[in-house]
Design a protein around this motif. Structure first.
Motif, PDB file in Angstrom:
ATOM      1  N   THR A   4     -15.938  10.299  -6.213  1.00 44.15           N
ATOM      2  CA  THR A   4     -14.756  10.941  -6.492  1.00 44.15           C
ATOM      3  C   THR A   4     -14.290  11.429  -5.096  1.00 44.15           C
ATOM      4  OG1 THR A   4     -15.704  12.953  -6.776  1.00 44.15           O
ATOM      5  CG2 THR A   4     -15.394  11.904  -8.707  1.00 44.15           C
ATOM      6  N   PRO A   5     -12.729  11.594  -5.218  1.00 44.21           N
ATOM      7  CA  PRO A   5     -12.448  12.344  -3.705  1.00 44.21           C
ATOM      8  C   PRO A   5     -12.887  13.499  -3.501  1.00 44.21           C
ATOM      9  CG  PRO A   5     -10.557  11.395  -5.150  1.00 44.21           C
ATOM     10  CD  PRO A   5     -11.674  11.266  -6.280  1.00 44.21           C
ATOM     11  N   SER A   6     -13.364  14.378  -4.310  1.00 47.14           N
ATOM     12  CA  SER A   6     -14.085  15.479  -3.902  1.00 47.14           C
ATOM     13  C   SER A   6     -15.384  15.497  -3.439  1.00 47.14           C
ATOM     14  CB  SER A   6     -14.513  16.475  -5.366  1.00 47.14           C
ATOM     15  OG  SER A   6     -13.130  16.830  -5.605  1.00 47.14           O
ATOM     16  N   ARG A  25     -17.142   2.957  -3.262  1.00 49.53           N
ATOM     17  CA  ARG A  25     -16.159   2.712  -4.208  1.00 49.53           C
ATOM     18  C   ARG A  25     -15.367   4.091  -4.538  1.00 49.53           C
ATOM     19  NH1 ARG A  25     -19.760  -1.015  -7.581  1.00 49.53           N
ATOM     20  NH2 ARG A  25     -19.338  -2.954  -6.657  1.00 49.53           N
ATOM     21  N   LEU A  26     -14.440   4.272  -4.519  1.00 46.67           N
ATOM     22  CA  LEU A  26     -13.364   5.451  -5.178  1.00 46.67           C
ATOM     23  C   LEU A  26     -13.081   5.444  -6.307  1.00 46.67           C
ATOM     24  CD1 LEU A  26     -11.803   8.026  -4.154  1.00 46.67           C
ATOM     25  CD2 LEU A  26     -10.232   6.621  -3.460  1.00 46.67           C
ATOM     26  N   GLY A  27     -13.361   6.277  -7.118  1.00 47.14           N
ATOM     27  CA  GLY A  27     -12.755   6.477  -8.478  1.00 47.14           C
ATOM     28  C   GLY A  27     -12.119   7.597  -8.682  1.00 47.14           C
ATOM     29  N   GLY A  28     -11.097   7.516  -9.763  1.00 50.32           N
ATOM     30  CA  GLY A  28     -10.223   8.668 -10.011  1.00 50.32           C
ATOM     31  C   GLY A  28      -9.041   8.142 -10.591  1.00 50.32           C
ATOM     32  N   MET A  29      -7.839   9.040 -10.699  1.00 47.89           N
ATOM     33  CA  MET A  29      -6.791   8.709 -11.266  1.00 47.89           C
ATOM     34  C   MET A  29      -5.343   8.335 -10.166  1.00 47.89           C
ATOM     35  SD  MET A  29      -7.205   8.869 -14.508  1.00 47.89           S
ATOM     36  CE  MET A  29      -5.753   9.100 -15.416  1.00 47.89           C
ATOM     37  N   VAL A  30      -4.715   7.428 -10.229  1.00 48.26           N
ATOM     38  CA  VAL A  30      -3.685   7.454  -9.286  1.00 48.26           C
ATOM     39  C   VAL A  30      -2.799   8.306  -9.521  1.00 48.26           C
ATOM     40  CG1 VAL A  30      -1.875   5.864  -8.633  1.00 48.26           C
ATOM     41  CG2 VAL A  30      -3.927   4.769  -9.128  1.00 48.26           C
ATOM     42  N   VAL A  48      -5.516   8.901  -4.927  1.00 46.73           N
ATOM     43  CA  VAL A  48      -6.304   8.974  -5.793  1.00 46.73           C
ATOM     44  C   VAL A  48      -6.744  10.380  -6.105  1.00 46.73           C
ATOM     45  CG1 VAL A  48      -8.479   8.159  -6.744  1.00 46.73           C
ATOM     46  CG2 VAL A  48      -7.142   6.613  -5.576  1.00 46.73           C
ATOM     47  N   SER A  49      -6.771  10.965  -7.324  1.00 46.36           N
ATOM     48  CA  SER A  49      -7.157  12.449  -7.601  1.00 46.36           C
ATOM     49  C   SER A  49      -8.356  12.482  -8.606  1.00 46.36           C
ATOM     50  CB  SER A  49      -6.180  12.911  -8.050  1.00 46.36           C
ATOM     51  OG  SER A  49      -6.217  14.401  -8.600  1.00 46.36           O
ATOM     52  N   ASP A  50      -9.068  13.292  -8.341  1.00 50.49           N
ATOM     53  CA  ASP A  50     -10.093  13.581  -9.565  1.00 50.49           C
ATOM     54  C   ASP A  50      -9.856  15.020  -9.952  1.00 50.49           C
ATOM     55  OD1 ASP A  50     -10.711  15.520  -7.630  1.00 50.49           O
ATOM     56  OD2 ASP A  50     -12.760  14.581  -7.310  1.00 50.49           O
ATOM     57  N   GLY A  51      -8.650  15.543  -9.979  1.00 43.94           N
ATOM     58  CA  GLY A  51      -8.368  16.773 -10.445  1.00 43.94           C
ATOM     59  C   GLY A  51      -8.405  17.928  -9.497  1.00 43.94           C
ATOM     60  N   ASN A  70      -0.953   7.799 -12.873  1.00 42.93           N
ATOM     61  CA  ASN A  70      -1.462   8.308 -13.843  1.00 42.93           C
ATOM     62  C   ASN A  70      -2.464   7.619 -14.611  1.00 42.93           C
ATOM     63  OD1 ASN A  70      -0.217  10.906 -13.490  1.00 42.93           O
ATOM     64  ND2 ASN A  70       1.659   9.895 -14.403  1.00 42.93           N
ATOM     65  N   GLN A  71      -3.022   6.456 -14.098  1.00 36.88           N
ATOM     66  CA  GLN A  71      -4.111   5.667 -14.792  1.00 36.88           C
ATOM     67  C   GLN A  71      -5.200   5.811 -13.852  1.00 36.88           C
ATOM     68  OE1 GLN A  71      -3.934   3.953 -17.909  1.00 36.88           O
ATOM     69  NE2 GLN A  71      -2.093   5.117 -18.282  1.00 36.88           N
ATOM     70  N   ALA A  72      -6.406   5.352 -14.645  1.00 38.84           N
ATOM     71  CA  ALA A  72      -7.558   5.196 -13.765  1.00 38.84           C
ATOM     72  C   ALA A  72      -7.848   3.849 -12.897  1.00 38.84           C
ATOM     73  CB  ALA A  72      -9.024   5.186 -14.797  1.00 38.84           C
TER      74      ALA A  72
END
Length: 75
Positions: A4-6, A25-30, A48-51, A70-72
């Protein structure tokens, strides 16, 4: 596995390569309202955000049909 970004900001991500860069690999929401692309260019810029944190991404190429804010995403 993805990070995640964090996790990336805290230094937990990535396999170091000889140039000192890390691969992961980076994962989160656009993030909403973060997508931009110059007309006629294949280079896309978005966050990309993880909240909790944001990670800027620059992607060069054709985006998948399902790509949108707003999609993964996994990048």
């Amino acid at each position: 596995y993805l990070y995640t970004p964090s996790e990336i900001h805290s230094g937990e991500a990535g396999e170091r390569v000889s140039s000192g860069e890390a691969r992961f690999r980076l994962g989160g929401m656009v993030a909403a309202n973060s997508f931009r692309r110059e007309p006629g260019s294949l280079e896309a810029h978005f966050n990309v955000s993880d909240g909790d944190a944001l990670m800027p991404v620059i992607y060069s190429g054709i985006l998948p049909d399902l790509f949108r804010e707003n999609q993964a995403v996994v990048a």
